[in-house]
Enzyme design. Structure first.
Site, PDB file in Angstrom:
ATOM      1  CG  ASP A 438      -1.751   1.169   1.419  1.00  0.00           C
ATOM      2  OD1 ASP A 438      -2.277   1.643   0.403  1.00  0.00           O
ATOM      3  OD2 ASP A 438      -1.895   1.636   2.553  1.00  0.00           O
ATOM      4  CG  ASP A 854      -1.840   2.086   6.769  1.00  0.00           C
ATOM      5  OD1 ASP A 854      -2.221   1.862   5.597  1.00  0.00           O
ATOM      6  OD2 ASP A 854      -2.044   3.163   7.349  1.00  0.00           O
ATOM      7  CG  ASP A 858      -3.926  -1.697   2.879  1.00  0.00           C
ATOM      8  OD1 ASP A 858      -4.105  -1.442   1.681  1.00  0.00           O
ATOM      9  OD2 ASP A 858      -3.552  -0.852   3.717  1.00  0.00           O
TER      10      ASP A 858
END
Length: 1153
Positions: A438, A854, A858
């Site tokens: 990410d 995080d 995700d």
């Protein structure tokens, strides 16, 4: 987490396309089917509703008895522990194998060993695991008991009384005090605040530390349960896992009120900054959203362990071959000597002990062959190493301990250590080929700082900036924003000039939009100092919203109060109250949010903000065309600088438009069926024909060490892919600043709006990449340097293109193209598309994949990858809770993979091969003796030594070496990332090593068996004595074999290796000293002769010298990278080593599946 800025988080599509994209990615790459949404995101009907009567638990539970509030996280009870635990353990096929062996040995016809001795190894392993499971479950029971016996205030007979949590029922009214935890899911009725607002902290539920606001309905705020009866009916959805959704209606005093996520307080959350809150229980115990979400991440299996199963099958076939040889040879031997069986040594069919001769238990030639085969399986059973499984678990625990204690993985800023949440895949960290990352919060800090703005076509980013957070006097208090913001002097001057000019009016409206179009809650920070200045903290679920609110305050538009019905903004020192008539929150379809405000001048205005792709579709482009074009140009500039952008618009509603919206909004808000769709339709109707105000630009800085980390990963042969919801320009800018993209790379950009255009773009890109590859190859063949020869390619693709590519025949084209690229950057991707991209690679290669993120968006990607890593960032713990490993910074990925991953893989690979060797050499010695004794399955080695061999004699050294041994130092592994390629090439564990180990094992077993045999050929030594010699020889041999391969010696290593040999001598002595065992006093007779010790020395030399010679020749003439690096470490000083260049092997890609 990219979706935390919800307006840049996903691609812009209409409703139909959005549904298609979700459907496609769910099944994309034939592995992306991940359930993310609960019932709350679907429409519910009457049959799906739950009826809760306020303050009437009896009637609420009359029709359906809802779950009580007692929880249970334990797996077992006192009575169910034994059967359930054994059932779970016997899911391992190897355990079933050893159980069958133990059962066979209980049959009289097959009893080779003592019945107790045959059961002991399996019983030991099962007992160790059972004790561990029992201890863990006892801790769960203790935690459950503490939780269930906590006390809460419950309304009983018109007064609040304390009641245990486990006794709370649906329908009861509860009162929660400040800083207390909610015992169940509660619909809020009233609070200590006159406005009915309650502040809650959800850190125990989703890890987010920011305070959230929850509101009581105006109709119930003033009701005091102790003084007046509260009656009503709540009709809500059935229990589901979606912690962000809730749909219900509440009927009170003839009024039908809508309830949503802002009206429910969830179990596990804490009440903050509010004296008390009163609510009614709607979900209890296991039906609460917290308990429904308590299941862990899906179980993953190590790639090495999966590969090990293949070699285990080979050993099983080899075991079958040995048993077949023994049974066939026994059959031939029986046929040739059928007339001598009555008196022949080793096989005496007649019993002459009692008068007339009688037959022993002889079942005929055919059954004897079958019995011989089964007895052979019992004798050779440890060919399949049962101790290997428990050894692997213990080694992984030890490895996890040292990873957790590693200070290089400790994040000082967040005070968080490395977390090892899955013990099954430690060694997979040493074989990662693809990293899917990410961007926001993973590569960047997720600390949003307002940088600049474009207002009414004017760019306020070129001048000098000053930091500002000036205090303001509000209601007798002096408040100062907690965060400083860089302001533009020109814009600051305009913001102070009121609305006198047209430009100043637009600046006023833009800053008002910054301050009002959000869900920020302003809180005055309590401090113990006597300073008159109090800090004003903006609490919100989005760092973007916080940055915008602080920016508005710095320009004089300070949000000071928020309730469910109004907000107060201090505008240049003047307190102004705005009525919040309605709020349309962000959703993934609109990608916008809007607020309808009743302004002090009696006008009604709609303020809207969102991503540019979403906003420009609802802005009236026929008006202010030049302003729109200028804003679009500024957006392009901001994005190229790596800034996150939002567009703001405004619309003033006349009376008829407001009435039309208000009626539709009220009808949609109170609907229990189809509420989400109705609210979306109302929002779309009011969010159109907007006048553009401008755009904001926020900077999200890179985390410390990200460029260096990406460079190290690339040098290690790991391909880094970034999957982000941000705009393409923003992602590209961050890519260059993080060194993910370099000036030497050729970028291929795919932005397609249809399947056909996607196909053409992929085909053209493939041609381009192949040309670059051919060009590089020609350059390389002409003798140019490697650096000049490599012409890396970067693929940049957006989410719209992926909608048409994933889960179609175009997937193969995308995969072929992506694997030819050094870097892949996916922009504007939805969470499920992230999972689809990971599945695209995972399902088509043998390469290991790692996903790191995080935030909640995700989770699907993290669970899809072979290894999932969660960042303990500012966006809560959703990613951490779904991950296998968790840490505080992206840069920690380098020591995690290059150091601990390398060590874990090398140790585990060697340990598995060593366990195969250790058991096989023992079995082959038994096999040679069976052949020598005419296939009668007589064993010279005592049954207790056979059973203790894998448990006591040789178990501890391999476990200690698997935890502590280090082939290379941390400094060397970090300095030369190319050494990580050993995992890609599977140097520590492969078929070649397995077969070489088996050949070496064969030779060593021959040496162990034959040397004592010939040495004692003419002597009168008995079988038990030579059996003790073989036992000691094998134990000494396998421990010295292990010692030859240890790279780092410590006192613990010395203790376990030499201690195991001494322990074996002691155990053999004790066994031979027990009169009831066979071989009584044998070791004392044989060990007092010189020949015994000479045999031990000869066995060790004969068995290990060939291995030593081959190892020396291999390392001298064909050393691997690791061996060269070890020699550089050993024979050069640290100063010389720093200046040493180690030429490493090229890292080649693994074959496709």
């Amino acid at each position: 987490m990219d979706s935390q800025n919800p307006f840049e988080g996903e691609i812009s599509l209409n409703r139909r396309k959005e549904e298609n994209s979700v459907r496609e990615v769910r099944h994309g790459s034939r592995g992306g089917d991940i359930e993310l949404l609960g019932l709350s995101h679907k429409e519910i009907g009457d049959d799906d509703a739950r009826l809760v009567y306020l303050n009437d638990p009896v009637k609420s539970n009359e029709r359906y008895e809802f779950a009580g509030n007692s929880i249970r996280t334990s797996k077992y009870s006192v009575f169910s522990f034994l059967p359930r635990n054994l059932f779970r353990q016997f899911h391992r096929v190897a355990y079933i194998y050893f159980l069958i062996i133990a059962v066979l040995n209980q049959l009289p016809q097959l009893a080779v060993f003592g019945r107790g001795a045959s059961i002991m190894p399996l019983a030991f392993v099962l007992s160790v695991t059972a004790v561990k499971d029992a201890y863990e479950d006892w801790r769960r029971h203790r935690s459950d008991r503490v939780e269930n016996n906590r006390l809460a205030w419950v309304l009983v007979d018109d007064e609040f009384q304390q009641k245990k949590w486990k006794d709370i029922q649906v329908g009861e009214i509860l009162k929660i005090q400040a800083n207390e935890t909610f015992p169940c899911d509660i619909v809020l009725l009233s609070t200590s605040e006159p406005t009915g607002v309650a502040f809650v902290q959800t850190v125990n539920l989703d890890g987010e530390s920011n305070l959230k606001t929850r509101y009581a309905k105006q109709e119930t705020i003033s009701k005091i349960p102790e003084e007046e009866m509260i009656n009503g009916l709540i009709k809500c959805e059935r229990p589901n896992r979606n912690i962000y959704g809730f749909q219900a209606n509440m009927e009170v005093e003839g009024k039908r009120l809508s309830l949503g996520p802002s009206n429910i307080l969830l179990r596990g959350c804490e009440l903050k900054n509010t004296a008390w809150a009163i609510g009614v229980a709607v979900y209890c115990g296991r039906e609460t959203k917290a308990m429904l979400n308590s299941s862990g991440a899906p179980s993953k299996r190590s790639h090495l362990e999966t590969r090990m199963n293949f070699e285990t099958i080979i050993l099983s076939l080899f075991l079958t071959l040995l048993c077949s040889i023994v049974s066939v040879c026994a059959a031939v031997w029986l046929r040739h000597r059928k007339d001598e069986l009555d008196i022949l040594p080793f096989y005496r069919r007649k019993d002459f002990a009692h008068g007339a001769p009688q037959n022993f238990n002889y079942y005929g030639w055919g059954l004897e062959i079958i019995f011989t085969f089964l007895m052979s399986v019992i004798v050779f059973q440890i060919m399949i190493p049962i101790s290997l499984y428990i050894s692997m678990e213990l080694v992984r625990v030890g490895q996890a301990y040292f990873m957790i204690r590693d200070m290089l993985l400790y994040d000082e800023e967040s005070n968080s250590r490395f977390q090892c949440r899955s013990l099954n895949i430690n060694e997979d960290l040493g074989q990662i080929k693809y990293v899917f990352s990410d961007k926001t919060g993973t590569l960047t800090e997720n600390k949003m700082e307002f940088q600049c703005a474009s207002i009414w076509g004017v760019d306020y980013s070129g001048g000098r900036t000053i930091s500002r957070n000036d205090p303001v006097k509000v209601d007798g208090k002096i408040l100062q924003p907690k965060m400083e913001v860089k302001v533009d002097p020109q814009l600051l001057e305009l913001s102070r000039s009121g609305k006198d000019t047209k430009g100043a009016k637009h600046v006023h409206d833009f800053l008002l939009a910054l301050a009002a179009c959000n869900t920020i809650v302003p809180l005055v920070v309590d401090d113990t100092s006597d300073s008159p200045v109090k800090l004003l903290d903006y609490q919100g679920e989005s760092p973007d919203e916080q940055a915008l609110a602080y920016a508005a305050a710095a320009y004089g538009f300070m949000l000071t109060e928020r309730t469910s019905g109004h907000i107060v903004i201090n505008i240049q020192g003047e307190r102004q109250r705005f009525n919040v008539l309605g709020l349309h929150e962000f959703d993934s379809d609109r990608k916008r949010m809007s607020v309808i405000l009743g302004c002090p001048d009696k006008t009604v205005k709609v303020f809207v903000k969102g991503a540019d792709t979403s906003m420009f579709s609802v802005i009236d482009r026929s008006l202010n065309t030049n302003i729109i074009h200028a804003t679009e140009a500024h957006l392009q500039t901001y994005s190229s600088m790596g800034l996150r952008t939002l567009v703001f618009g405004i619309r003033e509603l006349n009376n008829s438009e407001f009435e039309q919206w208000h009626l539709a909004f009220e009808a949609a808000s109170t609907a229990i069926i189809g509420r989400a769709a109705l609210l979306r339709k109302v929002a779309n109707n009011v969010e159109n024909s907007l006048t553009i105000l401008g755009a904001s630009a926020i900077e999200d800085k890179l985390q410390q060490g990200v460029p260096e980390a990406i460079e190290s990963l690339r040098t290690a042969g790991i391909k880094a892919w970034v999957l982000t919801g941000d705009k393409q320009e923003t992602a590209i800018s961050i890519g260059y600043s993080s060194k993910l993209l370099t000036s030497k790379m050729t970028s291929i950009i795919i932005n397609s709006n249809s399947k056909q255009s996607s196909r053409r773009s992929l085909e053209d890109a493939l041609v381009t990449s192949k040309k670059l590859t051919i060009t590089s190859g020609i350059t390389h063949n002409t003798g140019a340097s490697d650096a000049a020869a490599v012409n890396p390619v970067a693929l940049i693709i957006d989410g719209t293109s992926l909608v048409h590519i994933l889960d179609s025949e175009l997937e193969e084209l995308l995969f072929e193209l992506a694997t030819k690229c050094s870097v892949v950057l996916c922009c504007r991707v939805a969470p499920l598309q992230k999972a689809g991209i990971v599945a695209l690679v995972k399902n088509r290669t043998r390469d290991m994949t790692l996903a790191i993120g995080d935030g909640a968006n995700d989770v699907s990607m993290i669970q899809m990858a072979d290894v999932g890593v969660g960042i303990s960032g500012r966006e809560g713990q959703q990613a951490v809770m779904a991950s296998d490993f968790a840490m505080g910074q992206f840069r920690f990925l380098v020591p995690l993979l290059l150091v601990h991953g390398h060590w874990n893989y090398q140790r585990m690979g060697y340990m598995i091969l060593y366990n195969f060797y250790r058991n096989a050499v023992f079995v082959l010695v038994l096999f040679w003796y069976v052949i020598f004794t005419s296939f009668t399955l007589t064993t010279a080695i005592t049954e207790w030594s056979s059973m203790l061999y894998s448990i006591i004699y040789t178990a501890l050294p391999t476990i200690v070496v698997g935890i502590l041994d280090k082939d290379l130092s941390r400094r060397t592994l970090l300095k030369y990332p190319q050494l990580y390629g050993a995992g890609h090439r599977q140097e520590a564990y492969n078929s070649k090593l397995f077969w070489l180990t088996m050949i070496d094992t064969l030779w060593q077993s021959v040496a162990v068996f034959s040397i004592p045999l010939f040495a004692y050929w003419a002597s009168s030594i008995d079988g038990s004595s030579i059996g003790d010699l073989w036992t000691l020889a094998v134990v000494i041999l396998v421990n010295l074999h292990l010692a030859m391969d240890i790279s780092r010696w410590s006192w613990i290593t010395h203790a376990v290796i030499w201690g195991s040999i001494i322990a074996t001598f002691i155990c053999v002595t004790i066994i031979d000293a027990v009169p009831i065992f066979s071989g009584y006093w044998a070791i004392f007779h044989v060990a007092k002769t010189e020949l015994f010790w000479l045999c031990l020395l000869a066995i060790v030399l004969a068995a290990l010298i060939p291995r030593y010679v081959v190892k020396f020749l291999y390392q001298y003439y064909s050393p691997c990278d690791i061996q060269i690096a070890r020699e550089a470490e050993k024979f050069r000083s640290p100063r010389e080593l720093r200046n040493t260049k180690i030429e490493t092997n090229p890292i080649l890609g693994s074959p496709h599946r």
